[in-house]
Motif scaffolding. Sequence first.
Motif, PDB file in Angstrom:
ATOM      1  N   PHE A  16       9.040  -0.373   5.815  1.00 48.69           N
ATOM      2  CA  PHE A  16       7.641  -0.782   6.046  1.00 48.69           C
ATOM      3  C   PHE A  16       7.585  -1.876   7.101  1.00 48.69           C
ATOM      4  O   PHE A  16       8.405  -2.797   7.091  1.00 48.69           O
ATOM      5  N   VAL A  59       7.202  -2.983  -0.444  1.00 47.08           N
ATOM      6  CA  VAL A  59       6.175  -3.439   0.490  1.00 47.08           C
ATOM      7  C   VAL A  59       5.135  -4.236  -0.285  1.00 47.08           C
ATOM      8  O   VAL A  59       4.776  -3.894  -1.403  1.00 47.08           O
ATOM      9  N   GLN A  60       4.701  -5.344   0.308  1.00 51.31           N
ATOM     10  CA  GLN A  60       3.688  -6.165  -0.349  1.00 51.31           C
ATOM     11  C   GLN A  60       2.328  -5.944   0.282  1.00 51.31           C
ATOM     12  O   GLN A  60       2.224  -5.783   1.504  1.00 51.31           O
ATOM     13  N   ILE A  61       1.311  -5.935  -0.554  1.00 49.18           N
ATOM     14  CA  ILE A  61      -0.063  -5.781  -0.074  1.00 49.18           C
ATOM     15  C   ILE A  61      -0.945  -6.784  -0.823  1.00 49.18           C
ATOM     16  O   ILE A  61      -0.577  -7.246  -1.902  1.00 49.18           O
ATOM     17  N   PHE A  93      -1.941   2.681   5.350  1.00 46.88           N
ATOM     18  CA  PHE A  93      -0.535   2.921   5.645  1.00 46.88           C
ATOM     19  C   PHE A  93      -0.461   3.992   6.728  1.00 46.88           C
ATOM     20  O   PHE A  93      -1.051   5.066   6.590  1.00 46.88           O
ATOM     21  N   VAL A 151       1.848   7.040  -3.929  1.00 49.28           N
ATOM     22  CA  VAL A 151       1.830   5.985  -4.945  1.00 49.28           C
ATOM     23  C   VAL A 151       0.750   6.408  -5.945  1.00 49.28           C
ATOM     24  O   VAL A 151      -0.433   6.100  -5.752  1.00 49.28           O
ATOM     25  N   ARG A 193       8.539   0.718  -3.775  1.00 48.53           N
ATOM     26  CA  ARG A 193       7.615  -0.011  -4.638  1.00 48.53           C
ATOM     27  C   ARG A 193       6.579  -0.732  -3.779  1.00 48.53           C
ATOM     28  O   ARG A 193       6.901  -1.248  -2.709  1.00 48.53           O
ATOM     29  N   VAL A 194       5.365  -0.737  -4.280  1.00 50.37           N
ATOM     30  CA  VAL A 194       4.288  -1.499  -3.638  1.00 50.37           C
ATOM     31  C   VAL A 194       3.995  -2.666  -4.560  1.00 50.37           C
ATOM     32  O   VAL A 194       3.707  -2.471  -5.741  1.00 50.37           O
TER      33      VAL A 194
END
Length: 214
Positions: free
Chosen positions: A116, A129-131, A139, A152, A197-198
């Motif tokens: 990412f 990835v962080q949001i 994305f 996801v 993972r998000v």
Amino acid sequence: MSATPIVLAGCSGELSALDPAGPRAENLALLWWVMFWGAAVLFLLVITLFTLAYLRTSWLAKLEPKHWIVGGGLILPIPVLVVLTGTALVLGEQLLPHGNSVLRIGAHAERWTWQFTYPNGTVSEGALVQIPAGEPVDFVLSAEDVIHAFWVPRLGGKIDAVPGHLNTIRLEADRPGIYWGQCAEYCGEGHDTMFFRVEAVEPTAFAALMGEGQ
Ligand SMILES: [Cu+2]
């Protein structure tokens, strides 16, 4: 380790589209339930007609062929198609990334990992990835080798990552947490372990993270 999300993939759990954690995933779950109950009602209707035909009730015997054609060919399918197609169009339309993008994160698929890239150029590590929570995130999908799919289930829909082409999908998480994603297009022997993972964090924490990366 890789088996954990599979074990949890029931009607609730890390990879369940029926356990939505954001508005886009909620739309998809609603569509799923509309289709489920629509199919259940149709099934009951057909079974009822079958039973009546089997019992040769006098009421059914009175029906002429044209009644069956009009009833089964028009009256039955038209409302079903209107409800199902209408619901799918309205809900599907809301999934598209309309208007100006708030935050765009690149997601690059390569057998068998995800990478990412944040707007500031920072590249994520460890397929995480962080949001920011409570905000829509686009994305932008790309692929290195073969077609993969980015999914996801608790945050939104699924989209292909195609070599030489960019696809965009918008996801949103209601609250902070970890949401599992999985490659959803068979891409070879490592496909089943192609997880990511998000992590949704508070918007202020996300802004701080982005500041650090510059
Ligand atoms: Cu795959």
